[in-house]
Design an enzyme around this catalytic site. Structure first.
Site, PDB file in Angstrom:
ATOM      1  N   SER A  74       9.673  69.949  73.190  1.00 40.31           N
ATOM      2  CA  SER A  74       9.417  70.739  71.980  1.00 40.31           C
ATOM      3  C   SER A  74       8.087  70.323  71.378  1.00 40.31           C
ATOM      4  O   SER A  74       7.811  69.125  71.257  1.00 40.31           O
ATOM      5  CB  SER A  74      10.508  70.481  70.923  1.00 40.31           C
ATOM      6  N   ALA A  75       7.276  71.295  70.974  1.00 41.78           N
ATOM      7  CA  ALA A  75       5.932  70.998  70.464  1.00 41.78           C
ATOM      8  C   ALA A  75       5.951  70.184  69.175  1.00 41.78           C
ATOM      9  O   ALA A  75       5.065  69.362  68.939  1.00 41.78           O
ATOM     10  CB  ALA A  75       5.165  72.300  70.237  1.00 41.78           C
ATOM     11  N   CYS A 103      28.644  57.757  57.576  1.00 37.87           N
ATOM     12  CA  CYS A 103      28.921  58.348  56.279  1.00 37.87           C
ATOM     13  C   CYS A 103      28.132  59.634  56.043  1.00 37.87           C
ATOM     14  O   CYS A 103      28.586  60.522  55.347  1.00 37.87           O
ATOM     15  CB  CYS A 103      28.610  57.341  55.190  1.00 37.87           C
TER      16      CYS A 103
END
Lengths: 321, 393
Positions: B204-205, B329
């Site tokens: 992903s770029a 959490c």
């Protein structure tokens, strides 16, 4: 799903200002010692609840006046997220001035409500409710230590979820108090079933005595049963079940209508009843002398209809078969 | 308040040069590259240049394909579901798929979805170093029944780099295609497809200073892929949808800059990372996950005993420092980190993790300031903590 759910990372945006303030500047955080207790002639109580491995652990300190049973001072320490710290902070504050017996009645809902900015807006998103449950459990622990009794006096110590140390009574309580309908909701409120998942349903990696699916089903059934067992006289006619409505109708027929009809050698029976939109249909059939009597479709019918409307409920519509 | 961004494994700032390279392709040269007229064709030279940069960046051969898509999640879905359609849905003999327990959700949740459809997925565990040992893969792989192997090149949480070259050799020997999730590798360490003979990789770029919403799927020659998105003939029919021209050109520029800066990443970013790591380790009861030499040069996953991750993140954020916690959490899944479990890191530390990830834009002043912020937060939260009673330093 909704527009709000399409963008992630909004967890903290859902915290109330009170949660934020308590997290940034907790007022009741700290410890109380035997020296503090001696100074006030009080008994020191130190209660631990939860564990690091669960992601939540809290320690509650109380100074209790032995004569009145009043909590003179309260402090806490907490390993947990912002809402856990804020819940513990408000819980400690709420304890001060109450007797131990009064403090035990504080619920997670009281803690959460105290953190709200306005009465109708939750202080934390649902997945954070478990943090306030923790604050309420530790009070029971402290009370049990003070009274030198088992925690089972306040709750059934049957642990359903070992990972999160959640007891059977806690689970039953949250189901009842919050009207929970799914196992996912139980997990959000208590963390039960969030870790190894063995306690959710049979077939997990560990065999359990209790499973959340069963507890949920049983508790919901109990709640339904209780609803049904509320004495009919305490309910309005529309709240009654069809069988209860039938009984009420039969009672009035027996008491007020049959004596009149019997005097002429006639009788009537309720053949069926149906609940309809805003009304209750009562289907009746004449017996004995009423059958074929000219007045039975006019005067007698009106008497029956009026009596039932007056003595039972105005929503009743009588149909002659 | 001047904020400090140490969450570059989540996403990165778009490089100013990348932004400049994209700019002409929004309102000036906005043609659809599939159009035959001049508005369409005038975009082609810049697109070709971008593809050249991307091919060069990962040392792909011209005979290989790099399918431009929206992100690595799309690429991972394409590869995994394609293997499912081709081998399993068709009723073939290769009906098992292999992956690991430390994959990004883009891979693990895709496999969980296939499990629901009845596919047998084998989840390989990590060793004490937090890596998938090649022997573990060699034992699980079966030339007759394995349809695909999917492995993470560098882990997003720990930065631990898997021995992918060995995986490729094992897969080749067994005639099984290998798919690597290279999202955290590209731009941080050399990615050389002539050296690592994997069949598919995804990236992903926005993880290497390019824009969000654009990525690539490398397909080595000889492999076929069934499209995830059917439609027009874009990307030679393997991924339909009008190509996002400005973003492709941005990704090309980002790739060029990332590769140019690999040395800087390996020396300067590493130096700053090590400085931060040394400072963290000087704090009492702090543990860093994974050996330094086995990690990407920008990443630290540390555990701070007695401090719950979300509370820690809150305090850091109050002081303007952005980091990341996979702690229970704050996340939907409350399960312990499988890397923690596999590396035998105590269960009581499972909720105490904090990830700091640097970039080539991180400065030494920022690291110095971050160290102070972290020390403040540790002091405050350990004073509140019920499970850490010691003085913190």
């Amino acid at each position: 799903m909704s527009k709000d759910s399409l963008i992630g990372g909004s967890l903290w945006e859902q915290y109330s200002d009170k949660v934020t303030k308590r997290m940034n500047n907790p007022s009741f955080m700290g410890e109380l010692t035997e020296e503090d207790a001696a100074e006030k002639g009080a008994k020191l109580v130190v209660a631990d609840y939860g564990a690091d491995s669960c992601g939540d652990a809290v320690r509650l300190y109380w100074l209790v006046d032995p004569e009145s049973g009043k909590i003179l001072d309260a402090k806490y320490k907490s390993f947990g997220c912002g809402t856990a710290i804020a819940s513990s902070d408000v819980m400690a504050e709420m304890c001060i001035g109450l007797t131990v017996d009064e403090a035990v009645k504080i619920t997670n809902l009281d803690v959460e409500r105290a953190l709200r900015d306005s009465p109708d807006r939750p202080a934390v998103p649902p997945q954070k409710m478990h943090c306030s449950v923790m604050a309420y459990d530790v009070i029971k622990k402290a009370a049990s230590l003070y009274k030198n009794v088992d925690m089972s006096v306040f709750e059934d110590e049957e642990i359903v979820c070992e990972c999160a140390q959640v007891s059977l009574s806690t689970i039953k309580d949250v189901i009842r108090l919050n009207d929970l309908k799914t196992v996912e909701e139980i997990t959000q409120y208590t963390k039960a079933g969030a870790f190894c998942k063995s306690c959710i349903r049979p077939g997990g990696h560990e065999k359990r005595k209790f499973y959340l699916v069963d507890i949920l089903a049983d508790t919901r059934a109990e709640m339904e049963h209780e609803k049904l067992n509320t004495p009919p006289e305490e309910k309005t006619f529309s709240e009654l079940t069809l069988i209860q409505k039938h009984k009420a109708v039969e009672k009035v027929i027996e008491q007020f209508i049959l004596p009149i009809l019997n005097a002429d050698g006639g009788s009537v029976e309720v053949v069926d009843m149906k609940e309809e939109e805003g009304s209750t249909a009562v289907y009746i059939r004449y017996q004995g002398a009423c059958q074929g009597c000219a007045a039975s479709s006019t005067g007698t019918y009106e008497v029956i209809s009026d009596t039932l409307k007056q003595k039972v409920d105005t929503s009743i519509i009588v149909y002659l078969l | 308040m001047k904020r400090i961004y140490l969450d570059n494994n989540a996403t990165t700032m778009v490089d100013a040069d990348v932004k400049a390279a994209m700019d002409p392709f929004f309102s000036d040269m906005y043609g659809n590259p599939n159009s035959l007229h001049s508005f369409g064709t005038e975009v082609h030279p810049a697109m070709r240049e971008a593809l050249d940069r991307i091919y060069e960046g990962i040392h792909a051969d011209d005979e290989d394909d790099i399918i431009i898509n929206s992100c690595a999640s799309e690429g991972n879905n394409t590869v995994i579901k394609s293997a499912y359609y081709e081998n399993i849905l068709s009723g073939g003999k290769k009906n098992r798929m292999i992956t690991s327990t430390i994959e990004h959700p883009a891979v693990s949740n895709t496999y969980r979805f296939l499990e629901k459809l009845g596919v047998e997925v084998i989840w390989l565990p990590v060793n004490k170093d937090g890596l998938i040992a090649p022997e573990t893969l060699a034992e699980a792989i079966d030339p007759d029944t394995t349809a695909l192997v999917s492995m993470i090149w560098a882990n997003n949480e720990t930065g631990l780099i898997n021995p992918v070259k060995e995986y490729a050799e094992i897969c080749r020997e067994n005639g099984v295609p290998l798919h690597l999730d290279a999202v955290q590798a590209v731009g941080k360490i050399p990615v050389d497809m002539r050296d690592v003979k994997a069949d598919f990789i995804t990236f992903s770029a926005h993880k290497f200073h390019g824009p969000k919403g654009i990525g690539g799927l490398y397909v080595r020659q000889g492999n076929d892929i069934i499209p995830l998105i059917h439609g027009g003939e874009q990307m030679a029919g393997r991924r339909a949808g009008t190509i996002n021209t400005p973003y492709l050109i941005g990704m090309g520029k980002a790739m060029e800059l990332a590769v140019k800066n690999l040395d800087y990443e390996d020396t300067e970013v590493r130096k700053l990372r090590d400085k931060l790591e040394d400072a963290l380790l000087a704090i009492d009861d702090v543990q860093v996950i994974g050996k330094r030499s086995l990690r990407t040069p920008n990443t630290i996953l540390a555990s701070f005993r007695g401090i719950e991750g979300e509370a820690f993140l809150w305090d850091l954020n109050q002081q303007g420092l952005a980091a990341s916690t996979g702690s229970a959490c704050s996340s939907e899944s409350l399960e312990s980190n499988p890397t923690f479990v596999a590396m035998d890191i105590g269960n009581e530390l499972a909720h105490t993790g904090m990830r700091f990830s640097l970039s080539r834009y991180t400065t030494e002043q920022e690291i110095d300031a971050a160290i102070e912020v972290i020390k403040n937060a540790v002091a405050r939260l350990r004073a509140i903590s019920s499970t850490h009673n010691k003085e913190y330093i």
